[in-house]
Enzyme design. Sequence first.
Site, PDB file in Angstrom:
ATOM      1  CG  ASP A 450       9.113  19.684  10.966  1.00 53.03           C
ATOM      2  OD1 ASP A 450      10.355  20.637  11.103  1.00 53.03           O
ATOM      3  OD2 ASP A 450       9.716  19.229  12.519  1.00 53.03           O
ATOM      4  CD  GLU A 479      14.572  20.932   8.985  1.00 54.06           C
ATOM      5  OE1 GLU A 479      14.270  22.258   9.952  1.00 54.06           O
ATOM      6  OE2 GLU A 479      13.570  20.086   9.909  1.00 54.06           O
TER       7      GLU A 479
END
Length: 695
Positions: A450, A479
Site C-alpha cells: 500500500d 501500488e
Amino acid sequence: MHHPGPPRFATVGESVELAPRRPDPGMAAEWRLLERPAASTATLDGGPVCHLEPDTSGVYRAEVTTTDSTHEQIIRAFPAVTETIRFSVTEDDFDGEDIAVADRAVVIGKFNDFTMGTHWAERDGDEWVLEADLPPGTHHAIFSFDGSFESTATDEVTVEGPGRPRIELTSATEDGSLVVSADTHAAPSGSEPAVEFYLDGRDALEESAVSIHGDELRVPRDALPETARVHAVAVAERHSVADTLVVEHGRENESADTGATVSVSRPADPPAWAGDATIYEIFVRSFAGETVDTTFEAIERRVPYIESLGVDVVWLTPVQASPTRHGYHITDFFDTATDLGTREEFESLVDRLHDAGIRVVFDLVINHTSRDHPAFQLHRTGVPEYADYYERVPAERDVSDVDWAGEDAPGYYFNWTRIPNLNYDSLDVRRWMLDVVDEWRDVVDGFRCDVAWGVPHGFWKEVRERVKADDPEFLLLDETVPRDAAFAENEFDVHYDTDLFDTLRDIGTGEEPASALFEALDATAEHGYPDRAGHMRYVDNHDEDRYIDECGAAPLRAAVGATFTLPGTPMIYAGQERGVEQQRGTMRWHDGDSALTDFHRRLVALRADHAALRAPGVHPVPHTVETGASDGVVAYERTDGDETLVIVLHFGDGTASVSLDSAVGDTDLLSGTPVGSDGTIAVGDVVVVPATRER
C-alpha cells in the site's frame, strides 16, 4: 552485514536516500562523501540515514561506517530532462462544493514524477496554479479542495521529449570468461543508448579483473568471487531502469577437468507463475454478506466459490488490527483484527486457500500508522524513544495542518490526517517495519504494498532481497499511482497499470475510441518498464468507483475482456463479477448477476487454456464495422507461436457486425457459439476466434 545495497541511479536534483541495511536499534552509523564530480558542491549530513541530492551529472561515492565495518555506495546521477509546466484550474472546473473563498486550499493530487498529495496550489486571480519541473510525458493533475477528492478539478499537460530506454542483460561463457551482454532498446522518440556497467560494493570482484567494451563486460572465470552482481543502465537522453545479474561461482565443485560451476540469475524478474495468474481482490469486511459479519471463518466457508472462479491468487485488503472498515489505519502490525478473528483463524483461511491451489497476497501497509497507534501517541506526548518515528515535513512540502496535531505535526498525504507518515530516516522505524515484513512473509505468498510510492526506494530494495532470499517465488505487487518504472528496479514484480485502467474508463464513457487501448499499452515502453516486468490489468479496485457505475454494464464486459486478453496479470475485484455497483459495497450473493459471473469464469478458463493469451505482444487487426459504432470496436491478435487468436471487443450496446481483414474461424472460443462466416462476425461484447490460414 549493514552494507547499503546496490549502486543507485538517479537524476540531478533527485534526492537519493542512503541507509545501512539490517539496522540494529540504536546502532552507530555515519555517512560521508568520498567522491563527487568536479563541478559538484553536494554534501551529506552525516547521520545514519541521509539524503544525497546530486547537483551535477556524474558518479558520487559515499561511505557509511557502521558497527561491523565500512561500506561504500555508488550513486550515478544523470542529467535531468525536464520542462517547467503550469497546472491551473478555475472555480468553474470543480465538481461539487463552492470553493471561491479558498486562497490556498487546493492540493495537487496525482501526477507523474511528483509524490502524490504533497503539493499545494496557490490562488492567482480566479485560478489555482502550481508550476512543476516534469520529464517528458503526459501529466495529469487532480486539484482537490481539501484533499478528499469530494470536489475535484483536473488539468493535463504534455511535455514533449523521449521516454526512457530499456536494457536487458544476458550472459554466456566464452574462452574461460564470463561474458555479460547488454541488449538495449531506444525509447520512443529517443536515440540509440550507450551502456554503463557497475559492480556491486558487497562483492569481492575487483574492477581491475573486468574489461568492458561497449555493450559487453568480460571477466575471467577464475577471477570471479563466490557471488558477483553486475548492474547496467542504458543511457541516451534519459537513463533506463537498471538491470542486474547475480553470478554464483561454486568453487567447491572446481576440478582440473571441469572448472568451477557458474550459475547466473536475474533477481529483478517476477516469478514465472505471476504471468499466468489471475488475482481476485477481496475487500474483506464487505465479502460475507448483508446480515452476517465477515470473519476469517466466514471467508473460509466461501472458498469453494472463489475456487469455482478459477482464480490463482487472492489479495485480501488489510487484516491487521485497525479501527476502520477498510483496515488501512493500522493500530497493531503484529496481530489480526479482533472482529475478523484470531491469528490462528487467519492462518486456517490461508491453509484452506492453499489446499485449493490459491496463493494469498497480504496487504502490507508500512507508509503510515493510525494516529491511534501507541507509537504515535508516545511520539506526540514527547516520549524520547519515539521522537523520530514520524516524518518531519520539509519546508517545501507544506502539508501539515496544525488543527490536527499541533505546530510540529508530522506529514501526511491528501486529507489523511488520521494516518501520519512514518519516518524512514529513523533506523528504529526501518527495523520495526522489517520486523513486520518478517512477521507475515512466511504466512502468505506475497505482499500488495500500500502507498508504495510513499516509502523510499532503498527500503523496498532491501525488502525485496530479504523476502526473495528464502522464497524466490514470493510476489511483490506495488501500488504506484500513477505508475512509475523506478519501482521495477530490483523492487517489485508486478505493477498497477494505471494507463490501461484510465483508458478503459475513457473508452467506456465514450471519451476515447476503443483503439486507444493500444496507446495505453505503448505507454509501458514509454515509461521505460523492463520487458520482463509484470503488470496488473484491472477495471475495478477498492479505491475507485465501480466501472459498471461509471460506464454501464455493456462496456464493462468489453473492458474486462481486455484485461483477460491483453498481456499482463488480470485482476477481478470481488463483486465486479456479481454486478456490485458500490465501490466497497456488500457482495451480492443472493441477487447478483449470474450471467456476468459465468462470463468471468469463462474468461479465466479461456486464458488458462490458451497460452497465446498469456504471451507478450499485441498486434492490431484491421477491420471494418458494418453495423454499430466503429469507435466502440477494436480488434487485435495474440500469438505464442503455436496458436494465433483474434480478439474483437465491442464497448457499445447491442451487437456489432465486424468484418476482419484476416481469416478466422467461425466459432467464438469464449462462448462456444457461432459468430459468423466469411470473415464477418457478430460481436456483442467479447469474441475470441482462432486465426486460420485461409478465409
